[in-house]
Design a protein around this motif. Structure first.
Motif, PDB file in Angstrom:
ATOM      1  N   THR A 162       0.828  -1.207   0.000  1.00  0.00           N
ATOM      2  CA  THR A 162       0.000   0.000   0.000  1.00  0.00           C
ATOM      3  C   THR A 162       0.862   1.256   0.000  1.00  0.00           C
ATOM      4  N   ARG A 163       1.799   1.342   0.951  1.00  0.00           N
ATOM      5  CA  ARG A 163       2.661   2.518   1.082  1.00  0.00           C
ATOM      6  C   ARG A 163       4.044   2.240   0.510  1.00  0.00           C
ATOM      7  N   ILE A 164       4.581   3.186  -0.280  1.00  0.00           N
ATOM      8  CA  ILE A 164       5.949   3.055  -0.778  1.00  0.00           C
ATOM      9  C   ILE A 164       6.781   4.231  -0.276  1.00  0.00           C
ATOM     10  N   SER A 165       8.008   3.954   0.143  1.00  0.00           N
ATOM     11  CA  SER A 165       8.930   4.986   0.620  1.00  0.00           C
ATOM     12  C   SER A 165       9.696   5.554  -0.561  1.00  0.00           C
ATOM     13  N   ILE A 166       9.690   6.880  -0.697  1.00  0.00           N
ATOM     14  CA  ILE A 166      10.341   7.473  -1.868  1.00  0.00           C
ATOM     15  C   ILE A 166      11.577   8.308  -1.534  1.00  0.00           C
ATOM     16  N   PHE A 167      11.681   8.833  -0.319  1.00  0.00           N
ATOM     17  CA  PHE A 167      12.898   9.561   0.061  1.00  0.00           C
ATOM     18  C   PHE A 167      12.861   9.825   1.552  1.00  0.00           C
ATOM     19  N   GLN A 168      13.979  10.356   2.052  1.00  0.00           N
ATOM     20  CA  GLN A 168      14.068  10.730   3.458  1.00  0.00           C
ATOM     21  C   GLN A 168      14.493  12.183   3.585  1.00  0.00           C
ATOM     22  N   ASN A 169      13.831  12.894   4.484  1.00  0.00           N
ATOM     23  CA  ASN A 169      14.326  14.193   4.931  1.00  0.00           C
ATOM     24  C   ASN A 169      15.189  13.960   6.163  1.00  0.00           C
ATOM     25  N   ILE A 170      16.378  14.516   6.153  1.00  0.00           N
ATOM     26  CA  ILE A 170      17.303  14.359   7.275  1.00  0.00           C
ATOM     27  C   ILE A 170      17.513  15.739   7.892  1.00  0.00           C
ATOM     28  N   PHE A 171      17.341  15.831   9.214  1.00  0.00           N
ATOM     29  CA  PHE A 171      17.252  17.118   9.891  1.00  0.00           C
ATOM     30  C   PHE A 171      18.479  17.445  10.742  1.00  0.00           C
ATOM     31  N   GLY A 172      18.777  18.718  10.775  1.00  0.00           N
ATOM     32  CA  GLY A 172      19.778  19.266  11.674  1.00  0.00           C
ATOM     33  C   GLY A 172      19.335  20.656  12.076  1.00  0.00           C
ATOM     34  N   PHE A 173      20.311  21.556  12.317  1.00  0.00           N
ATOM     35  CA  PHE A 173      20.013  22.946  12.613  1.00  0.00           C
ATOM     36  C   PHE A 173      20.532  23.813  11.471  1.00  0.00           C
ATOM     37  N   MET A 174      19.957  24.986  11.327  1.00  0.00           N
ATOM     38  CA  MET A 174      20.542  25.990  10.458  1.00  0.00           C
ATOM     39  C   MET A 174      20.710  27.270  11.255  1.00  0.00           C
ATOM     40  N   ILE A 175      21.886  27.861  11.160  1.00  0.00           N
ATOM     41  CA  ILE A 175      22.163  29.107  11.872  1.00  0.00           C
ATOM     42  C   ILE A 175      22.427  30.226  10.878  1.00  0.00           C
ATOM     43  N   ASN A 176      22.175  31.448  11.333  1.00  0.00           N
ATOM     44  CA  ASN A 176      22.575  32.631  10.586  1.00  0.00           C
ATOM     45  C   ASN A 176      23.985  32.992  11.043  1.00  0.00           C
ATOM     46  N   THR A 177      24.939  32.937  10.136  1.00  0.00           N
ATOM     47  CA  THR A 177      26.346  33.119  10.509  1.00  0.00           C
ATOM     48  C   THR A 177      26.677  34.552  10.912  1.00  0.00           C
ATOM     49  N   ASN A 181       4.884  27.207   8.670  1.00  0.00           N
ATOM     50  CA  ASN A 181       5.252  27.487   7.282  1.00  0.00           C
ATOM     51  C   ASN A 181       6.716  27.087   7.101  1.00  0.00           C
ATOM     52  N   LEU A 182       6.939  25.882   6.563  1.00  0.00           N
ATOM     53  CA  LEU A 182       8.285  25.316   6.524  1.00  0.00           C
ATOM     54  C   LEU A 182       9.238  26.145   5.675  1.00  0.00           C
ATOM     55  N   LEU A 183       8.793  26.563   4.510  1.00  0.00           N
ATOM     56  CA  LEU A 183       9.688  27.298   3.612  1.00  0.00           C
ATOM     57  C   LEU A 183      10.011  28.673   4.176  1.00  0.00           C
ATOM     58  N   GLU A 184       9.024  29.346   4.720  1.00  0.00           N
ATOM     59  CA  GLU A 184       9.251  30.687   5.245  1.00  0.00           C
ATOM     60  C   GLU A 184      10.127  30.658   6.488  1.00  0.00           C
ATOM     61  N   GLY A 185      10.035  29.587   7.274  1.00  0.00           N
ATOM     62  CA  GLY A 185      10.814  29.507   8.502  1.00  0.00           C
ATOM     63  C   GLY A 185      12.301  29.621   8.258  1.00  0.00           C
ATOM     64  N   ALA A 186      12.808  28.829   7.324  1.00  0.00           N
ATOM     65  CA  ALA A 186      14.233  28.876   7.009  1.00  0.00           C
ATOM     66  C   ALA A 186      14.624  30.230   6.428  1.00  0.00           C
ATOM     67  N   GLU A 204      16.084  37.277  11.121  1.00  0.00           N
ATOM     68  CA  GLU A 204      15.043  37.489  12.123  1.00  0.00           C
ATOM     69  C   GLU A 204      15.291  36.630  13.361  1.00  0.00           C
ATOM     70  N   TYR A 205      15.888  35.461  13.146  1.00  0.00           N
ATOM     71  CA  TYR A 205      16.229  34.550  14.237  1.00  0.00           C
ATOM     72  C   TYR A 205      17.617  33.993  13.980  1.00  0.00           C
ATOM     73  N   ALA A 206      18.252  33.523  15.054  1.00  0.00           N
ATOM     74  CA  ALA A 206      19.619  33.004  14.938  1.00  0.00           C
ATOM     75  C   ALA A 206      19.653  31.548  14.495  1.00  0.00           C
ATOM     76  N   VAL A 207      18.641  30.764  14.904  1.00  0.00           N
ATOM     77  CA  VAL A 207      18.641  29.319  14.674  1.00  0.00           C
ATOM     78  C   VAL A 207      17.278  28.879  14.163  1.00  0.00           C
ATOM     79  N   TYR A 208      17.278  27.936  13.236  1.00  0.00           N
ATOM     80  CA  TYR A 208      16.035  27.282  12.817  1.00  0.00           C
ATOM     81  C   TYR A 208      16.227  25.774  12.909  1.00  0.00           C
ATOM     82  N   PHE A 209      15.216  25.102  13.470  1.00  0.00           N
ATOM     83  CA  PHE A 209      15.242  23.648  13.460  1.00  0.00           C
ATOM     84  C   PHE A 209      13.821  23.131  13.592  1.00  0.00           C
ATOM     85  N   PRO A 210      13.545  21.924  13.095  1.00  0.00           N
ATOM     86  CA  PRO A 210      14.473  21.097  12.328  1.00  0.00           C
ATOM     87  C   PRO A 210      14.646  21.651  10.911  1.00  0.00           C
ATOM     88  N   GLN A 211      15.888  21.741  10.487  1.00  0.00           N
ATOM     89  CA  GLN A 211      16.209  22.206   9.141  1.00  0.00           C
ATOM     90  C   GLN A 211      16.559  21.008   8.267  1.00  0.00           C
TER      91      GLN A 211
END
Length: 337
Positions: free
Chosen positions: A132-147, A211-216, A223-230
């Protein structure tokens, strides 16, 4: 922890032993292709990102079948399908969702078996589908910072580092109180790092978004120093900006995305053809090149070394679909309803 490189290698060796289901043999498949082209279109309810449209565009070019997407948050997708099916309105053909949401919807009877796909033979052993269900990809998460906001000496290297007072009020996060990436990361870190970590993190006055796209992008704008899960894949699109991806030392949470055919799908043959294309080397190539974990043999062969090595990072775990209600309640208890 999970060694992704070993998982991929072992899967490549064992998947050669697969057989193609009798219902998906080429002679039968030719009939399905003709029926699919007669249906002319397929509808996809989607919780992912624009990359799926690239795959769909390649599918449209190959088959002439139009793919119509409707994008929404994971929690909205399940409820929309429930309402439509309860009313006897069968609109969507395919649901593209994270594994947790997909498994729950499957258990609720919102899907139907796909009937067999020739490209199932390409699947790594760790990603066998259940018919019924097929796996097509994985999202792998970490943090993103504003340098520009986080100097090198203060970069968070671990989940524990996010608890430092310097990050209080400066972390933007996907909301863990609804199904989605924030929830998946909450469930994994609660399970692996303990309730104490989440309780301390709540004191950091996180700001939540759905809003996933707007968050990053808000972190990239400063606006923020860190976003997660990125997602690592989304970070690659932002690399020219003053941002940096951090792989947490404890390991990275991940979320497998799945396709499933909706119950009483109005275009079942076109849906089946599209699901098969997502497992085709041509379809999987989009995910591999974009920095997403893949589910079929050989998909990383032609990927740049930088991406291939990154996708071999240590994994922390993925959310347990059977415990979704439990973890959603815990998230609300800790972060407020």
């Amino acid at each position: 922890m999970i060694d992704r490189r070993a998982l991929l290698t072992a899967g490549a060796a064992t998947s050669l032993l697969r057989y193609t289901p009798a219902s998906a043999q080429p002679a039968d498949w030719a009939q399905i292709e003709r029926a699919a082209k007669a249906e002319r279109e397929v509808v996809v309810y989607n919780t992912g990102v624009g990359l799926h449209r690239d795959v769909a565009g390649a599918f449209e070019a190959r088959t002439g079948i139009k793919v119509n997407f409707l994008d929404m948050h994971a929690s909205e997708l399940r409820e929309r399908v429930r309402i439509e099916q309860s009313a006897g309105r069968f609109v969507t053909d395919i649901c593209l969702n994270g594994s947790t949401g997909s498994i729950v919807m499957d258990q609720l009877g919102q899907f139907q078996p796909h009937g067999g796909l020739p490209n199932e033979a390409n699947l790594l052993d760790a990603f066998r589908d259940n018919g019924t269900r097929i796996s097509i990809f994985q999202n792998i998460f970490g943090f993103m910072i504003n340098t520009r906001l986080v100097p090198l000496s203060e970069e968070p290297k671990s989940f524990a580092d996010l608890l430092h007072p310097r990050f209080k009020g400066k972390i933007l996060a996907d909301d863990p109180r609804a199904s989605g990436e924030g929830y998946a990361t909450f469930a994994v870190t609660y399970d692996k790092l303990g309730v104490g970590f989440q309780q301390q993190l709540a004191k950091q006055e996180l700001v939540f978004t759905r809003n996933l796209l707007e968050g990053a992008q808000r972190v990239a704008r400063g606006e923020y120093a860190v976003y997660f899960p990125q997602k690592f894949s989304d970070y690659l699109l932002l690399k020219p900006l003053p941002v940096k991806f951090i792989w947490p030392t404890e390991g990275s949470p991940y979320q497998t995305f799945m396709l499933a055919m909706a119950r009483n799908a109005p275009h079942p043959n076109a849906a089946r053809l599209l699901m098969n294309f997502f497992l085709d080397p041509a379809g999987q190539a989009f995910y591999a090149r974009s920095g997403r974990g893949v589910t079929v043999r050989g998909a990383l062969d032609d990927v740049p070394a930088e991406i291939r090595d990154a996708l071999s990072a240590k994994l922390l775990g993925t959310a347990d679909a059977a415990r979704e209600a439990e973890f959603l309640k815990l998230a609300k208890d800790i972060y407020g309803a």
